[in-house]
Design an enzyme around this catalytic site. Structure first.
Site, PDB file in Angstrom:
ATOM      1  N   GLY A 217      95.478  -3.314  24.744  1.00  0.00           N
ATOM      2  CA  GLY A 217      95.501  -2.867  26.132  1.00  0.00           C
ATOM      3  C   GLY A 217      96.791  -3.113  26.883  1.00  0.00           C
TER       4      GLY A 217
ATOM      5  CB  THR B 264      99.877   7.383  25.610  1.00  0.00           C
ATOM      6  OG1 THR B 264     101.219   7.126  25.177  1.00  0.00           O
ATOM      7  CG2 THR B 264      99.017   6.145  25.486  1.00  0.00           C
ATOM      8  CG  HIS B 265     100.185  10.114  19.006  1.00  0.00           C
ATOM      9  ND1 HIS B 265      99.324   9.395  18.212  1.00  0.00           N
ATOM     10  CD2 HIS B 265     101.051  10.746  18.176  1.00  0.00           C
ATOM     11  CE1 HIS B 265      99.671   9.561  16.941  1.00  0.00           C
ATOM     12  NE2 HIS B 265     100.704  10.383  16.884  1.00  0.00           N
TER      13      HIS B 265
ATOM     14  N   GLY C 146      91.583  19.360  19.239  1.00  0.00           N
ATOM     15  CA  GLY C 146      92.309  19.001  18.033  1.00  0.00           C
ATOM     16  C   GLY C 146      92.691  17.531  17.995  1.00  0.00           C
TER      17      GLY C 146
ATOM     18  CG  LEU D 133      89.463  12.149  16.710  1.00  0.00           C
ATOM     19  CD1 LEU D 133      89.303  13.002  15.474  1.00  0.00           C
ATOM     20  CD2 LEU D 133      90.771  12.451  17.421  1.00  0.00           C
TER      21      LEU D 133
ATOM     22  CG  ASN E  52     100.268   1.960  26.518  1.00  0.00           C
ATOM     23  OD1 ASN E  52     101.230   2.527  27.028  1.00  0.00           O
ATOM     24  ND2 ASN E  52     100.210   1.664  25.229  1.00  0.00           N
TER      25      ASN E  52
HETATM   26  N1  LIG Z   1      89.568  15.268  20.957  1.00  0.00           N
HETATM   27  C1  LIG Z   1      90.550  14.342  20.891  1.00  0.00           C
HETATM   28  N2  LIG Z   1      90.249  13.052  21.074  1.00  0.00           N
HETATM   29  C2  LIG Z   1      91.243  12.113  21.031  1.00  0.00           C
HETATM   30  C3  LIG Z   1      92.559  12.487  20.733  1.00  0.00           C
HETATM   31  C4  LIG Z   1      92.849  13.883  20.556  1.00  0.00           C
HETATM   32  O1  LIG Z   1      94.023  14.292  20.339  1.00  0.00           O
HETATM   33  N3  LIG Z   1      91.818  14.771  20.634  1.00  0.00           N
HETATM   34  N4  LIG Z   1      93.557  11.518  20.595  1.00  0.00           N
HETATM   35  C5  LIG Z   1      93.027  10.191  20.298  1.00  0.00           C
HETATM   36  C6  LIG Z   1      94.068   9.126  20.124  1.00  0.00           C
HETATM   37  N5  LIG Z   1      94.629   9.306  18.791  1.00  0.00           N
HETATM   38  C7  LIG Z   1      95.954   9.591  18.673  1.00  0.00           C
HETATM   39  O2  LIG Z   1      96.717   9.613  19.663  1.00  0.00           O
HETATM   40  C8  LIG Z   1      93.753   9.252  17.680  1.00  0.00           C
HETATM   41  C9  LIG Z   1      92.819   8.213  17.611  1.00  0.00           C
HETATM   42  C10 LIG Z   1      91.909   8.167  16.556  1.00  0.00           C
HETATM   43  C11 LIG Z   1      91.925   9.151  15.574  1.00  0.00           C
HETATM   44  C12 LIG Z   1      90.889   9.116  14.498  1.00  0.00           C
HETATM   45  O3  LIG Z   1      91.025   9.751  13.453  1.00  0.00           O
HETATM   46  N6  LIG Z   1      89.799   8.380  14.771  1.00  0.00           N
HETATM   47  C13 LIG Z   1      88.643   8.274  13.839  1.00  0.00           C
HETATM   48  C14 LIG Z   1      88.199   6.833  13.658  1.00  0.00           C
HETATM   49  C15 LIG Z   1      89.353   5.889  13.480  1.00  0.00           C
HETATM   50  C16 LIG Z   1      88.881   4.435  13.667  1.00  0.00           C
HETATM   51  O4  LIG Z   1      87.775   4.218  14.220  1.00  0.00           O
HETATM   52  O5  LIG Z   1      89.655   3.536  13.265  1.00  0.00           O
HETATM   53  C17 LIG Z   1      87.460   9.006  14.466  1.00  0.00           C
HETATM   54  O6  LIG Z   1      87.464   9.222  15.721  1.00  0.00           O
HETATM   55  O7  LIG Z   1      86.520   9.279  13.704  1.00  0.00           O
HETATM   56  C18 LIG Z   1      92.876  10.163  15.616  1.00  0.00           C
HETATM   57  C19 LIG Z   1      93.794  10.211  16.680  1.00  0.00           C
HETATM   58  C20 LIG Z   1      91.981   9.800  21.302  1.00  0.00           C
HETATM   59  N7  LIG Z   1      90.928  10.817  21.265  1.00  0.00           N
HETATM   60  N1  LIG Z   2      96.666   7.616  17.836  1.00  0.00           N
HETATM   61  C1  LIG Z   2      96.291   6.659  18.814  1.00  0.00           C
HETATM   62  C2  LIG Z   2      97.279   5.523  18.839  1.00  0.00           C
HETATM   63  O1  LIG Z   2      97.873   5.164  17.834  1.00  0.00           O
HETATM   64  N2  LIG Z   2      97.440   4.958  20.040  1.00  0.00           N
HETATM   65  C3  LIG Z   2      98.402   3.898  20.238  1.00  0.00           C
HETATM   66  O2  LIG Z   2      97.776   2.619  20.191  1.00  0.00           O
HETATM   67  C4  LIG Z   2      98.645   1.718  20.895  1.00  0.00           C
HETATM   68  C5  LIG Z   2      97.755   0.900  21.790  1.00  0.00           C
HETATM   69  O3  LIG Z   2      98.499  -0.166  22.315  1.00  0.00           O
HETATM   70  P1  LIG Z   2      97.868  -1.037  23.523  1.00  0.00           P
HETATM   71  O4  LIG Z   2      96.418  -1.261  23.166  1.00  0.00           O
HETATM   72  O5  LIG Z   2      98.706  -2.276  23.540  1.00  0.00           O
HETATM   73  O6  LIG Z   2      98.003  -0.224  24.779  1.00  0.00           O
HETATM   74  C6  LIG Z   2      99.635   2.577  21.705  1.00  0.00           C
HETATM   75  O7  LIG Z   2     100.930   2.556  21.122  1.00  0.00           O
HETATM   76  C7  LIG Z   2      99.037   3.955  21.608  1.00  0.00           C
HETATM   77  O8  LIG Z   2      99.990   5.001  21.666  1.00  0.00           O
END
Ligand SMILES: Nc1nc2c(c(=O)[nH]1)N[C@@H](CN(C=O)c1ccc(C(=O)N[C@@H](CCC(=O)O)C(=O)O)cc1)CN2
Ligand SMILES: NCC(=O)N[C@@H]1O[C@H](COP(=O)([O-])[O-])[C@@H](O)[C@H]1O
EC number: 2.1.2.2
Length: 213
Positions: A24, A120-121, A155, A104, A26
């Site tokens: 957390g 944020t990614h 997506g 997701l 961010n």
């Molecule tokens: N519909 C969407 N939801 C989310 C997105 C997005 O682009 N579209 N971004 C995510 C954050 N993220 C990347 O920035 C990201 C986080 C998680 C996953 C993923 O594959 N998650 C799996 C489980 C992974 C785990 O529990 O360790 C899942 O959801 O089944 C991909 C991208 C936030 N939500």
């Molecule tokens: N694809 C999702 C992903 O990788 N998210 C990333 O998790 C970190 C969380 O840091 P924080 O918990 O210290 O804010 C951040 O760098 C964020 O972009």
């Protein structure tokens, strides 16, 4: 074109719900920024997909309400998605920020909050989507990487881009060192741009995100 008036009234701060899954930092940057009324956003709740994380503790220390929606507590992914949407909706957000939220969101969530969910990614989208952006960037051998703030769609990291920030990859970087360098720039990008989204609103035309209505 879609528009998202982040604030219904110019006087009141935008109501922001933040979703987290981990440390957390961010979120903490947003909590710190929101102390100033001029920032234009109030963090009204913090939600998570797991308990016992520092992100929830940070919210507690700031007296911000929290909730947890664990996937394993629901009969299906769709049931979890709907329940998460209900928990967030209870706080009547103008904007939902996914800040290290590692799930997701699905159709019910996106339908409920269409166009007002940002994420944020830690990579320069469209490169290196998913859960291991910094590791994938390092393995690829890129010389620069960074972070991307985008409007969430159905997506994986494919939504319209609000902002990006660039950092160098150093020859002696490991994943941790690179991710920490990214996070320094990412937190500033997040604070600056969530503030603008909250104060100015935004619109999306042909994937182009523009501030203002
Ligand atoms: N519909 C969407 N939801 C989310 C997105 C997005 O682009 N579209 N971004 C995510 C954050 N993220 C990347 O920035 C990201 C986080 C998680 C996953 C993923 O594959 N998650 C799996 C489980 C992974 C785990 O529990 O360790 C899942 O959801 O089944 C991909 C991208 C936030 N939500
Ligand atoms: N694809 C999702 C992903 O990788 N998210 C990333 O998790 C970190 C969380 O840091 P924080 O918990 O210290 O804010 C951040 O760098 C964020 O972009």
């Amino acid at each position: 074109m879609s528009t998202s008036p982040a604030v219904e009234s110019a006087a009141a701060p935008a109501r922001v719900v933040v979703l987290v899954s981990g440390s957390g930092t961010n979120l903490q940057a947003l909590l710190d920024a929101a102390i100033d009324p001029a920032y234009g956003a109030a963090i009204v709740a913090v939600g998570a997909d797991r308990d016992g994380i520092e992100g929830l503790a940070r919210a507690d220390r700031s007296s911000v309400p929290t909730f947890v929606a664990k996937l394993k507590d629901y009969s299906s992914r769709d049931a979890w998605d709907g329940a998460l949407a209900d928990r967030v909706a209870a706080f009547e957000p103008d904007l939902v920020v996914l800040a290290g939220f590692m799930k997701l969101v699905g159709p019910a969530f996106l339908a409920r909050f269409a166009g007002k969910v940002v994420n944020t990614h830690p990579a320069l989208c469209p490169s290196f989507p998913g859960t291991a952006g910094p590791a994938d960037a390092l393995a690829y051998g890129v010389k620069v990487t960074g972070a991307t703030l985008f409007v969430v769609d159905a997506g994986v990291d494919t939504g319209p881009i609000v902002a990006q920030t660039v950092v160098p990859v150093e020859d002696d970087d490991d994943v941790s060192a690179l991710h920490e360098r990214i996070k320094v720039a990412e937190r500033q990008m997040l604070v600056d741009n969530v503030g603008r989204l909250a104060r100015e609103g935004f619109r999306i035309t042909d994937r182009k995100v523009r501030f203002g209505l």
